[in-house]
Design a protein around this motif. Structure first.
Motif, PDB file in Angstrom:
ATOM      1  N   VAL A  11       0.850  -1.192   0.000  1.00 28.62           N
ATOM      2  CA  VAL A  11       0.000   0.000   0.000  1.00 28.62           C
ATOM      3  C   VAL A  11       0.880   1.234   0.000  1.00 28.62           C
ATOM      4  O   VAL A  11       1.742   1.399   0.866  1.00 28.62           O
ATOM      5  CB  VAL A  11      -0.940   0.000   1.217  1.00 28.62           C
ATOM      6  CG1 VAL A  11      -1.786   1.266   1.227  1.00 28.62           C
ATOM      7  CG2 VAL A  11      -1.812  -1.236   1.201  1.00 28.62           C
ATOM      8  N   GLU A  12       0.650   2.088  -0.971  1.00 30.70           N
ATOM      9  CA  GLU A  12       1.450   3.308  -1.054  1.00 30.70           C
ATOM     10  C   GLU A  12       0.850   4.359  -0.125  1.00 30.70           C
ATOM     11  O   GLU A  12      -0.342   4.666  -0.202  1.00 30.70           O
ATOM     12  CB  GLU A  12       1.470   3.823  -2.491  1.00 30.70           C
ATOM     13  CG  GLU A  12       2.398   5.008  -2.660  1.00 30.70           C
ATOM     14  CD  GLU A  12       2.505   5.423  -4.110  1.00 30.70           C
ATOM     15  OE1 GLU A  12       3.240   6.390  -4.379  1.00 30.70           O
ATOM     16  OE2 GLU A  12       1.853   4.806  -4.971  1.00 30.70           O
ATOM     17  N   VAL A  13       1.668   4.884   0.758  1.00 32.12           N
ATOM     18  CA  VAL A  13       1.222   5.883   1.731  1.00 32.12           C
ATOM     19  C   VAL A  13       1.703   7.247   1.269  1.00 32.12           C
ATOM     20  O   VAL A  13       2.904   7.457   1.069  1.00 32.12           O
ATOM     21  CB  VAL A  13       1.766   5.565   3.138  1.00 32.12           C
ATOM     22  CG1 VAL A  13       1.327   6.651   4.115  1.00 32.12           C
ATOM     23  CG2 VAL A  13       1.299   4.200   3.590  1.00 32.12           C
ATOM     24  N   PHE A  14       0.752   8.176   1.119  1.00 28.98           N
ATOM     25  CA  PHE A  14       1.102   9.523   0.705  1.00 28.98           C
ATOM     26  C   PHE A  14       1.290  10.401   1.945  1.00 28.98           C
ATOM     27  O   PHE A  14       0.424  10.403   2.832  1.00 28.98           O
ATOM     28  CB  PHE A  14       0.018  10.112  -0.192  1.00 28.98           C
ATOM     29  CG  PHE A  14      -0.090   9.399  -1.516  1.00 28.98           C
ATOM     30  CD1 PHE A  14       0.767   9.722  -2.560  1.00 28.98           C
ATOM     31  CD2 PHE A  14      -1.045   8.395  -1.697  1.00 28.98           C
ATOM     32  CE1 PHE A  14       0.657   9.054  -3.771  1.00 28.98           C
ATOM     33  CE2 PHE A  14      -1.150   7.739  -2.904  1.00 28.98           C
ATOM     34  CZ  PHE A  14      -0.294   8.053  -3.948  1.00 28.98           C
ATOM     35  N   PRO A  15       2.366  11.105   2.020  1.00 28.50           N
ATOM     36  CA  PRO A  15       2.575  11.971   3.192  1.00 28.50           C
ATOM     37  C   PRO A  15       1.566  13.107   3.204  1.00 28.50           C
ATOM     38  O   PRO A  15       1.171  13.602   2.140  1.00 28.50           O
ATOM     39  CB  PRO A  15       3.999  12.490   3.001  1.00 28.50           C
ATOM     40  CG  PRO A  15       4.253  12.396   1.535  1.00 28.50           C
ATOM     41  CD  PRO A  15       3.483  11.198   1.057  1.00 28.50           C
ATOM     42  N   GLU A 272       9.455   8.291   6.483  1.00 33.42           N
ATOM     43  CA  GLU A 272      10.638   8.014   5.676  1.00 33.42           C
ATOM     44  C   GLU A 272      11.097   6.573   5.911  1.00 33.42           C
ATOM     45  O   GLU A 272      11.064   6.085   7.048  1.00 33.42           O
ATOM     46  CB  GLU A 272      11.755   8.980   6.034  1.00 33.42           C
ATOM     47  CG  GLU A 272      11.488  10.414   5.572  1.00 33.42           C
ATOM     48  CD  GLU A 272      12.646  11.337   5.925  1.00 33.42           C
ATOM     49  OE1 GLU A 272      13.617  10.843   6.549  1.00 33.42           O
ATOM     50  OE2 GLU A 272      12.569  12.528   5.597  1.00 33.42           O
ATOM     51  N   PRO A 273      11.529   5.851   4.847  1.00 34.21           N
ATOM     52  CA  PRO A 273      11.981   4.464   5.027  1.00 34.21           C
ATOM     53  C   PRO A 273      13.251   4.412   5.859  1.00 34.21           C
ATOM     54  O   PRO A 273      14.071   5.316   5.865  1.00 34.21           O
ATOM     55  CB  PRO A 273      12.236   4.003   3.588  1.00 34.21           C
ATOM     56  CG  PRO A 273      12.493   5.249   2.817  1.00 34.21           C
ATOM     57  CD  PRO A 273      11.630   6.309   3.463  1.00 34.21           C
TER      58      PRO A 273
END
Length: 277
Positions: A11-15, A272-273
């Protein structure tokens, strides 16, 4: 044919944007609180500004018109600044035993002494007194001789009431005597200090300011008390305070913005990763 299920990591999380953070209920509530605080500061600034400009200043020369003391200030009240140095008239009787000397008094640039007295005012429902600077002496001996003469006159069976005309001046406040001097020596004209040495003060109303007599009795010289300088009708100190309150009001909004931005930046850091992930 089967499909591969998505895992949470797919799932792509948008900041969030700063605007989205600011629109959250928590920060809207903080904004409302900032509005209340800023409103209070703005009201205080307006109040200071309203006091900064005297819209009804006394006319030029008003201090030179002799007025009854009771029309200028009441016992126990502080003297309003526009009335400092106002010429007033007061009638009463001297209280024997309360003629006291104040040192370090300058007359036309010459250091000397003031002889003071407690004037018990006439036509008052309650016992009321005002401290009076009666006259100036160049030496302590001359001041002591004047005290003795005033004491003799006040104790005379035919002592008549007196009427004093002079300038009403604010209390100078207590001051310590010079090093090595008599601990009881007074170097400032303070009715509060004089009251501590007066007699017959039970239930007495006392004026906070004092009266500097224009005409001295014999053995003393007139006190030099020129007319006060005409002041400006603008109080710049109050204007400075009003500007301070405006800055505080602006700071309330800046603090809200800074806290919201810090929270937003913290969320971005958490998204951030991890290094090497």
């Amino acid at each position: 044919m089967t499909s591969t299920p998505h895992t949470p990591t797919d799932v792509e999380v948008f900041p969030p944007t700063l605007r989205e953070v600011m629109l959250r209920p928590r920060w809207i509530a903080m904004l409302l609180l900032s509005l209340v605080v800023a409103g209070v500061f703005a009201w205080l600034g307006q109040w200071q500004l309203s006091r900064a400009i005297d819209t009804d200043p006394p006319p030029p020369g008003a201090t030179e018109v002799v007025r009854p003391l009771a029309d200028v200030v009441a016992p126990g009240e502080y003297l309003p600044e526009p009335l400092v140095g106002q010429r007033v008239e007061a009638s009463g009787s001297w209280i024997p035993g309360d003629f006291l000397v104040v040192s370090s008094r300058f007359n036309e640039g010459v250091e000397g002494y003031w002889v003071t007295g407690q004037l018990r005012l006439d036509d008052r429902d309650e016992p009321t007194s005002i401290a009076v600077a009666i006259g100036w002496a160049s030496t302590a001996d001359e001041a002591a001789d004047a005290v003795a003469q005033l004491q003799f006159d006040a104790e005379a069976p035919d002592a008549a009431p007196v009427t004093i005309t002079g300038r009403i001046i604010s209390d100078e406040g207590p001051a310590l005597p010079p090093r090595g001097a008599d601990p009881q020596e007074m170097t400032s004209m303070s009715p509060a200090v004089l009251l501590g040495q007066w007699h017959d003060v039970e239930g007495l109303d006392v004026y906070r300011p004092y009266l500097a007599s224009e005409v001295a009795p014999r053995l003393l010289l007139d006190i030099s008390s020129p007319a006060p300088a005409e002041g400006s009708n603008v109080n710049w100190l109050n204007i400075f305070y009003a500007l301070e309150w405006a800055v505080f009001a602006g700071f309330a909004f800046y603090l809200w913005y800074r806290l919201a931005k810090d929270a937003w930046e913290k969320e971005l850091e958490d998204l951030e990763p991890e290094p090497g992930g």
